[in-house]
Design a protein around this motif. Structure first.
Motif, PDB file in Angstrom:
ATOM      1  N   ALA A 142       0.835  -1.192   0.000  1.00 47.20           N
ATOM      2  CA  ALA A 142       0.000   0.000   0.000  1.00 47.20           C
ATOM      3  C   ALA A 142       0.873   1.246   0.000  1.00 47.20           C
ATOM      4  N   ARG A 143       1.973   1.225   0.813  1.00 45.04           N
ATOM      5  CA  ARG A 143       2.839   2.393   0.894  1.00 45.04           C
ATOM      6  C   ARG A 143       3.538   2.635  -0.445  1.00 45.04           C
ATOM      7  N   ALA A 144       4.038   1.543  -1.026  1.00 49.58           N
ATOM      8  CA  ALA A 144       4.702   1.659  -2.323  1.00 49.58           C
ATOM      9  C   ALA A 144       3.715   2.204  -3.351  1.00 49.58           C
ATOM     10  N   GLY A 145       2.464   1.714  -3.276  1.00 52.13           N
ATOM     11  CA  GLY A 145       1.431   2.179  -4.189  1.00 52.13           C
ATOM     12  C   GLY A 145       1.198   3.672  -4.037  1.00 52.13           C
ATOM     13  N   TRP A 146       1.218   4.124  -2.789  1.00 52.19           N
ATOM     14  CA  TRP A 146       0.967   5.550  -2.527  1.00 52.19           C
ATOM     15  C   TRP A 146       2.084   6.400  -3.129  1.00 52.19           C
ATOM     16  N   ALA A 147       3.326   5.981  -2.854  1.00 54.01           N
ATOM     17  CA  ALA A 147       4.482   6.715  -3.384  1.00 54.01           C
ATOM     18  C   ALA A 147       4.436   6.706  -4.911  1.00 54.01           C
ATOM     19  N   GLY A 148       4.051   5.567  -5.455  1.00 52.39           N
ATOM     20  CA  GLY A 148       3.963   5.438  -6.899  1.00 52.39           C
ATOM     21  C   GLY A 148       2.937   6.404  -7.477  1.00 52.39           C
ATOM     22  N   ARG A 149       1.810   6.491  -6.762  1.00 52.91           N
ATOM     23  CA  ARG A 149       0.754   7.385  -7.252  1.00 52.91           C
ATOM     24  C   ARG A 149       1.225   8.836  -7.230  1.00 52.91           C
ATOM     25  N   VAL A 150       1.931   9.233  -6.158  1.00 57.45           N
ATOM     26  CA  VAL A 150       2.429  10.605  -6.067  1.00 57.45           C
ATOM     27  C   VAL A 150       3.405  10.876  -7.205  1.00 57.45           C
ATOM     28  N   ALA A 151       4.306   9.919  -7.418  1.00 57.79           N
ATOM     29  CA  ALA A 151       5.301  10.079  -8.487  1.00 57.79           C
ATOM     30  C   ALA A 151       4.604  10.211  -9.838  1.00 57.79           C
ATOM     31  N   ALA A 152       3.593   9.371 -10.048  1.00 54.91           N
ATOM     32  CA  ALA A 152       2.868   9.407 -11.310  1.00 54.91           C
ATOM     33  C   ALA A 152       2.181  10.763 -11.489  1.00 54.91           C
ATOM     34  N   ARG A 153       1.650  11.262 -10.365  1.00 53.62           N
ATOM     35  CA  ARG A 153       0.927  12.541 -10.428  1.00 53.62           C
ATOM     36  C   ARG A 153       1.900  13.686 -10.772  1.00 53.62           C
ATOM     37  N   VAL A 154       3.059  13.680 -10.112  1.00 52.68           N
ATOM     38  CA  VAL A 154       4.064  14.722 -10.374  1.00 52.68           C
ATOM     39  C   VAL A 154       4.491  14.663 -11.834  1.00 52.68           C
ATOM     40  N   LEU A 155       4.675  13.443 -12.294  1.00 51.98           N
ATOM     41  CA  LEU A 155       5.122  13.243 -13.681  1.00 51.98           C
ATOM     42  C   LEU A 155       4.073  13.760 -14.660  1.00 51.98           C
ATOM     43  N   THR A 156       2.778  13.487 -14.344  1.00 46.33           N
ATOM     44  CA  THR A 156       1.706  13.939 -15.231  1.00 46.33           C
ATOM     45  C   THR A 156       1.657  15.459 -15.288  1.00 46.33           C
ATOM     46  N   VAL A 157       1.780  16.090 -14.100  1.00 43.37           N
ATOM     47  CA  VAL A 157       1.622  17.545 -14.042  1.00 43.37           C
ATOM     48  C   VAL A 157       2.848  18.244 -14.617  1.00 43.37           C
ATOM     49  N   ALA A 158       4.043  17.774 -14.235  1.00 44.34           N
ATOM     50  CA  ALA A 158       5.269  18.509 -14.583  1.00 44.34           C
ATOM     51  C   ALA A 158       5.940  17.968 -15.840  1.00 44.34           C
TER      52      ALA A 158
END
Lengths: 284, 248
Positions: free
Chosen positions: A24-40
């Motif tokens: 779950a934690r890895a998933g959360w970090a992954g989601r944040v990374a994906a979000r940053v990547l999408t936005v930036a």
């Protein structure tokens, strides 16, 4: 749907006991990374492409992003902020407010009266079809070249989408709701406030949103004509003085300004139309 | 009340004459398209009759009378979506200049009466259809009307909700003694609720029958509906409506 759900449960049930927490934690970090990547991601790529292009070409008119960034800080974090940016913004807001007041006021009057609407609508469509920048020379002749002219230019361009959308919104008010107001003695200013303005608010906000981008365009254009301050004036000044990175930084600033205003507007819209969005979600 | 009404060459109501006594609950039924809603809108003062007149307490109606409330069929469109349930019920009272203390009392009382006290701060679109219609009923009740008009208020809710709402209307009517005109296309509903049922013909519309419902005043979804007399009345109305449709 049900079938897959059960399958997933069966696969998970005998699964590794310590797994879920870490997963779950890895998933959360992954989601944040994906979000940053999408936005930036796309902006970063664009800046990179710009960097590559400017380093390969010797084009004087396309300075490197670093050079523009430096010019940005030097140019705009100075007295220019007070002398050019703030007057521009003040004129934009004044013209926009004027257009909003006139557009909503007239729009409500026209929307409520079928006869007035029939008479006014063709004329309104005609005025709306005139590209607002051509009014600049005219208004310069009529109103001079001071702040008043620029405010008037901005207002004269912004007013049409607000006016026409307001007319549309008021015309489309729900008949049953209108009857309800009549039955329960909701009339006059109270009817205006509780029924007409609120009922038309989705369209009014749509008009205001269109008007905002028109307003920014007209703010710049009005300053490119006879002017001694403002963002449009400064950008033209830089261009004529071959201060190319400074000119670019002005364009960058305008982009950021428009972006920020649109963001602020969206927040306002969310507040004003929370009932509307909620209803939409409910229906879907 | 007497009214003849013609509309843009379409004769919605030819001659509809009837009276409703103070404190009575009268249902109006008729085949679909017979102008029930037109009739109600005329009574409400929302439409002017072409000829004849509507009188409430002897006074001719020229616009919505001050002490009349309406519950429309389209509950989703008669509530203000930008207001909470409480604000919806309260707005007419504010317009009537009811003092704040009394206003709160009326709103709380009306919401409790329809069983919605706990959703006062929700918005209408967050509620089910039946609950929305109860908000509209609460608004009418809080307004303290002398006359209550209902235009097929339960046509768009499910059967169970409908039965509950019918009993709610009966209870409120009994408690408040408000003169009620209830328009419906449902014969069973008309017999169950009404003290009298007025049957309208198909267009051009006239009153076909004015039937007294001589059922015991205490009504119950189960026992009342299984009385032989209920079946009699229902059958008689049904035959009338069939005839009304056949005549057209």
């Amino acid at each position: 749907m049900n079938e897959t759900g059960r399958d997933a449960a069966r696969v998970k049930a005998p699964g590794e006991a310590p797994g879920p927490g870490r997963g779950a934690r890895a998933g959360w970090a992954g989601r944040v990374a994906a979000r940053v990547l999408t936005v930036a991601g796309v902006p970063a790529l664009l800046v990179l492409a710009w960097q590559v292009y400017s380093s390969l070409s010797e084009n004087f008119y396309v300075p490197a992003p670093g050079r523009v960034a430096r010019a940005f800080v030097e140019t705009w974090f100075s007295e220019r902020l007070l002398d050019d940016v703030l007057p521009s913004l003040a004129r934009l807001l004044a013209g926009y407010a004027l257009a909003a007041a006139a557009g909503v006021g007239l729009g409500v009057a026209i929307g409520l009266s079928p006869r007035l609407r029939a008479a006014a609508e063709p004329v309104l469509e005609f005025f709306r079809a005139i590209p607002p920048p051509v009014l600049v020379p005219l208004i310069m002749v009529l109103a001079g070249i001071d702040d008043g002219m620029k405010v008037l230019v901005i207002a004269s361009g912004c007013v049409w989408p607000i006016l026409l959308n307001t007319v549309e919104g008021v015309r489309a008010l729900d008949e049953v709701l209108s009857d309800t107001c009549r039955m329960y003695g909701v009339r006059g200013p109270s009817r205006l406030r509780h029924l007409v303005l609120r009922g038309a608010s989705p369209q009014i906000m749509a008009g205001l949103r269109q008007a905002l981008s028109i307003g920014i365009i007209l703010m710049v254009i009005s300053e490119m004509f006879a002017s001694s301050s403002g963002l449009g004036f400064t950008i033209v000044l830089f261009q004529r003085g071959f201060e190319i990175p400074e000119m670019w930084s002005g364009i960058l600033l305008l982009g950021l300004l428009g972006y920020t205003l649109a963001l602020l507007f969206r927040r306002l819209e969310r507040r004003v139309l929370s009932w509307h969005r909620g209803r939409g979600v409910d229906r879907a | 009340m007497r009214k003849v009404y013609e509309d843009r060459g379409v004769e919605a109501l030819r001659e509809v004459t009837f009276e409703v006594d103070a404190g009575e609950l009268v249902c109006v039924v008729g085949p679909s398209g017979c102008g029930k809603t037109t009739l109600l809108r005329c009574v409400a003062g929302l439409l002017p009759p072409t000829a004849g007149s509507v009188r409430v307490g002897g006074v001719p109606v020229t616009g919505p009378p001050p002490r009349m409330a309406v519950v429309f069929q389209e509950y989703g469109r008669s509530l203000f979506p930008w207001m909470t349930v409480r604000q919806n019920v309260e707005l007419p009272l504010k317009e009537k200049k009811v003092p704040a203390g009394r206003r709160n009392e009326l709103v709380a009382g009306a919401l409790a009466a329809v069983g919605l006290a706990d959703v006062a701060d929700a918005h209408p679109w967050q509620l089910s259809g039946g609950m929305q219609q109860r908000v509209a009923i609460a608004r009418a009740v809080a307004y303290e009307p002398q006359v209550l008009l209902m235009d097929e208020p339960f046509a768009a809710v499910d059967a169970q909700t409908r039965a509950d709402l019918e009993d709610l209307i009966l209870a409120l009517w009994r408690d408040l003694g408000v003169t009620t005109l209830f328009v419906t296309h449902d014969i069973d509903e008309a017999v169950y609720l009404g003290q009298r049922v007025i049957v309208l013909s198909g267009s051009p519309t006239v009153v076909m029958e004015d039937l007294k419902i001589d059922l015991p005043p205490e009504r119950d979804q189960l026992t009342t509906r299984s009385l032989p007399r209920f079946a009699d009345l229902r059958g008689r109305l049904y035959a009338q409506i069939q005839r009304a449709r056949g005549d057209r």
